[in-house]
Design a protein around this motif. Structure first.
Motif, PDB file in Angstrom:
ATOM      1  N   ALA A 163       0.855  -1.070   0.113  1.00 56.13           N
ATOM      2  CA  ALA A 163      -0.158  -0.103   0.130  1.00 56.13           C
ATOM      3  C   ALA A 163       0.823   1.047   0.087  1.00 56.13           C
ATOM      4  O   ALA A 163       0.509   2.050  -0.851  1.00 56.13           O
ATOM      5  N   ALA A 164       2.234   1.354   0.545  1.00 57.85           N
ATOM      6  CA  ALA A 164       2.738   2.430   0.744  1.00 57.85           C
ATOM      7  C   ALA A 164       3.530   2.763  -0.461  1.00 57.85           C
ATOM      8  O   ALA A 164       3.423   4.018  -0.798  1.00 57.85           O
ATOM      9  N   ASN A 172      -2.814   7.917  -5.040  1.00 56.40           N
ATOM     10  CA  ASN A 172      -4.027   7.445  -5.084  1.00 56.40           C
ATOM     11  C   ASN A 172      -4.384   7.530  -3.559  1.00 56.40           C
ATOM     12  O   ASN A 172      -3.810   6.678  -2.795  1.00 56.40           O
ATOM     13  N   GLN A 173      -5.515   8.396  -3.003  1.00 54.93           N
ATOM     14  CA  GLN A 173      -5.595   8.461  -1.838  1.00 54.93           C
ATOM     15  C   GLN A 173      -6.125   7.155  -1.019  1.00 54.93           C
ATOM     16  O   GLN A 173      -6.124   7.051   0.184  1.00 54.93           O
ATOM     17  N   TYR A 174      -6.541   6.197  -1.839  1.00 50.16           N
ATOM     18  CA  TYR A 174      -7.055   5.007  -1.310  1.00 50.16           C
ATOM     19  C   TYR A 174      -6.040   4.282  -0.574  1.00 50.16           C
ATOM     20  O   TYR A 174      -6.215   3.804   0.603  1.00 50.16           O
ATOM     21  N   TYR A 175      -4.770   4.313  -1.051  1.00 57.30           N
ATOM     22  CA  TYR A 175      -3.797   3.461  -0.636  1.00 57.30           C
ATOM     23  C   TYR A 175      -3.013   4.427   0.703  1.00 57.30           C
ATOM     24  O   TYR A 175      -2.834   3.818   1.781  1.00 57.30           O
ATOM     25  N   LEU A 176      -3.179   5.576   0.926  1.00 57.08           N
ATOM     26  CA  LEU A 176      -3.141   6.508   1.949  1.00 57.08           C
ATOM     27  C   LEU A 176      -3.869   6.175   3.196  1.00 57.08           C
ATOM     28  O   LEU A 176      -3.604   5.845   4.126  1.00 57.08           O
ATOM     29  N   ALA A 389       1.444  12.943 -10.327  1.00 57.06           N
ATOM     30  CA  ALA A 389       0.431  11.775 -10.097  1.00 57.06           C
ATOM     31  C   ALA A 389      -0.092  11.388 -11.568  1.00 57.06           C
ATOM     32  O   ALA A 389      -0.231  12.074 -12.376  1.00 57.06           O
ATOM     33  N   PRO A 390      -0.042  10.024 -12.009  1.00 58.62           N
ATOM     34  CA  PRO A 390      -0.632   9.642 -13.220  1.00 58.62           C
ATOM     35  C   PRO A 390      -1.904   9.687 -13.312  1.00 58.62           C
ATOM     36  O   PRO A 390      -2.708   9.798 -12.233  1.00 58.62           O
TER      37      PRO A 390
END
Length: 525
Positions: A163-164, A172-176, A389-390
């Protein structure tokens, strides 16, 4: 292969080391590890195409047979079976680690090969989703791996690690959010570690999340990310010897964790220390240890102290080369060997595999350390985003894998080979020389159970053990780490004496209860 190994030794003078040359040699080592069809610009000329049939057979292989194979990769004839994880046989640690590697690699190739970078990131997304949805340890599904690469730490650290890196690669905010929501429950904020290795990823996770906090990206997760940072600094302080629980070091200052292949822990700790030192510089912070604030420069100095390039030679091969005195045939430059023991002693002997065996996971962290040290101090801000960010990548949900898993083999132990009951030899109960034995591994081959025994001989006296003769009976297999002398066994060739309080280890393999080991005679001086 008969390599020239690249050995790390502690150093307290940093000037004059050519880190660029060391980096080049370490890269050369990885070029020598290539499998498949080699490119036209292959620099290690004695390597050729190999493993061209890998992955075409599935089923259960034999890791012990593989370890006994001392052929050139181009000539390998042992089984090269492929293994898989799927929803019925999960492997969250394996899939998570692969997702992390692909996400990190996507950053590297983003400018030079955007299509490949995009493909890596897409597969990283898919693998992470699979690892998180179908949870389980890979060695519970691929049981043959338990003999050599058991997943001791489980899979939570690899899920956080993936995730990191996915957040680092994609923003991607989901992984943060995943790191924030699961930090406490999955151990990211709880484990205080002094080891970073192929199995234990927590210090790496904690260091990368600390970077996100320093970048000001934590948002509502700041309290949780602060706990990640505290655990990262626990690791750093332990390496410097300024924490509440410090890592063991040799008299010369080298990190020491275990007898076999100790340098894997040295290179990985040095890598994290190098990275975190730059994070602290970029954020204008100091390291907070129990002893007080520590400047970031001490972390970089520590990494340098562990990465002093010097060179020793070592040999490979078994039937032809293991005991041969002939000159090296092939040269492998840049490999990291197992390294010195707890007393800074190193014996360049073929039979001394615990110190002279190389591994790719020794070299991998060192690449980062050498790249940083060879680059000097350019004032680069490590907290700036690596890449923009892609654009969002829409990944369809993977279709269920409908496969009937192959039945697992039923392994039964023969009645003639019960699990041995280990009892100390008489010498371990009294006297100045103790002998302790234990089983460290076992496996079944052709219906017979074999055991690997580790035997520790310790000089418990206050004097120097100048001479030692061991009597060993009921031994029905090979033995390593001793020299046979008539009907008894003496020190190995690389040990001339044993100081007070020191130990030596030898190992043997056979298919029954432990051999009878006793002290025949000794000389203390």
């Amino acid at each position: 292969m008969l390599p020239l190994f690249f050995l790390l030794l502690p150093s307290f003078g940093f000037a004059g080391h050519d880190y660029g040359q060391a980096l080049s040699k370490s890269i050369m080592f990885f070029e020598a590890q290539r499998s498949g069809v080699l490119p036209h610009n292959q620099r290690v000329s004695w390597r050729s195409h190999s493993g061209l049939q890998d992955g075409k057979a599935s089923g259960v292989g034999d890791g012990n047979t593989d370890h006994k194979c001392w052929q050139r990769p181009e000539d390998m004839t042992t089984d090269r079976h492929a293994y898989k994880v799927d929803p019925s046989n999960p492997g969250s640690d394996l899939a998570g680690e692969t997702a992390a590697a692909m996400a990190a690699a996507s950053i590297v190739f983003r400018r030079s090969n955007p299509a490949y970078s995009h493909e890596l990131l897409r597969h990283a997304y898919e693998l992470f989703d699979f690892a998180d949805k179908y949870r389980g340890k890979y060695d519970s599904s691929i049981t043959v791996a338990q003999k050599y690469y058991r997943s001791i730490s489980g899979y939570n650290d690899e899920l956080l690690w993936a995730a990191a890196w996915l957040y680092q690669a994609s923003n991607n905010q989901y992984y943060l959010d995943y790191l924030g929501r699961n930090g406490d429950s999955m151990g990211g904020t709880g484990w205080q570690m002094t080891e970073f290795s192929w199995d234990v990823k927590y210090p790496g996770v904690q260091t990368l999340v600390a970077k996100f906090l320093m970048q000001g990206k934590a948002g509502a997760h700041a309290p949780v990310f602060e706990k990640y940072l505290q655990k990262s600094e626990y690791f750093m302080c332990s390496c410097l010897g300024k924490g509440s629980h410090n890592v063991q070091k040799t008299p010369g200052g080298l990190i020491y964790r275990q007898r076999w292949n100790n340098l894997q822990f040295v290179t990985s700790a040095s890598f994290l220390a190098t990275v975190y030192s730059d994070y602290l510089v970029s954020s204008g912070r100091n390291l907070r240890c129990d002893s007080g604030n520590v400047p970031s420069s001490e972390l970089l100095s520590f990494a340098k102290s562990q990465a002093n390039p010097s060179f020793v030679s070592c040999f490979g091969g078994y039937n032809t080369w293991f005991s041969s005195k002939r000159s090296n045939t092939n040269l492998l430059t840049g490999a990291i060997v197992g390294g010195p023991d707890a007393y800074d002693d190193f014996a360049d002997e073929r039979k001394n595999y615990e110190q002279t065996e190389p591994a790719t996971y020794n070299n991998a962290p060192l690449l980062g350390v050498l790249a940083r040290l060879s680059g000097g101090h350019g004032g680069y801000n490590q907290l700036l985003p690596v890449v923009p960010a892609p654009r969002p990548v829409v990944v369809p949900a993977p279709r269920p894998i409908v496969t009937k898993p192959a039945p697992r083999p039923v392994i039964t132990k023969p009645h003639s080979s019960p699990k041995p009951r280990i009892t100390p030899t008489p010498a371990s109960k009294s006297g100045p020389i103790s002998v302790e034995q234990k089983v460290t591994n076992s496996w079944v081959s052709k219906g017979r159970t074999y055991y690997r025994y580790s035997t520790i001989v310790t000089n418990k006296s206050t004097k120097n053990l100048k001479s030692l003769n061991l009597s060993i009976s009921k031994l029905y297999g090979p033995i390593w780490g001793l020299t046979k002398s008539g009907d008894s066994y003496t020190f190995p060739a690389w040990v001339s004496s044993l100081s007070a309080g020191k130990s030596i280890e030898f190992v043997y393999i056979h298919s029954t209860t432990p051999a009878d080991v006793s002290v025949a005679n000794y000389v203390l001086a």
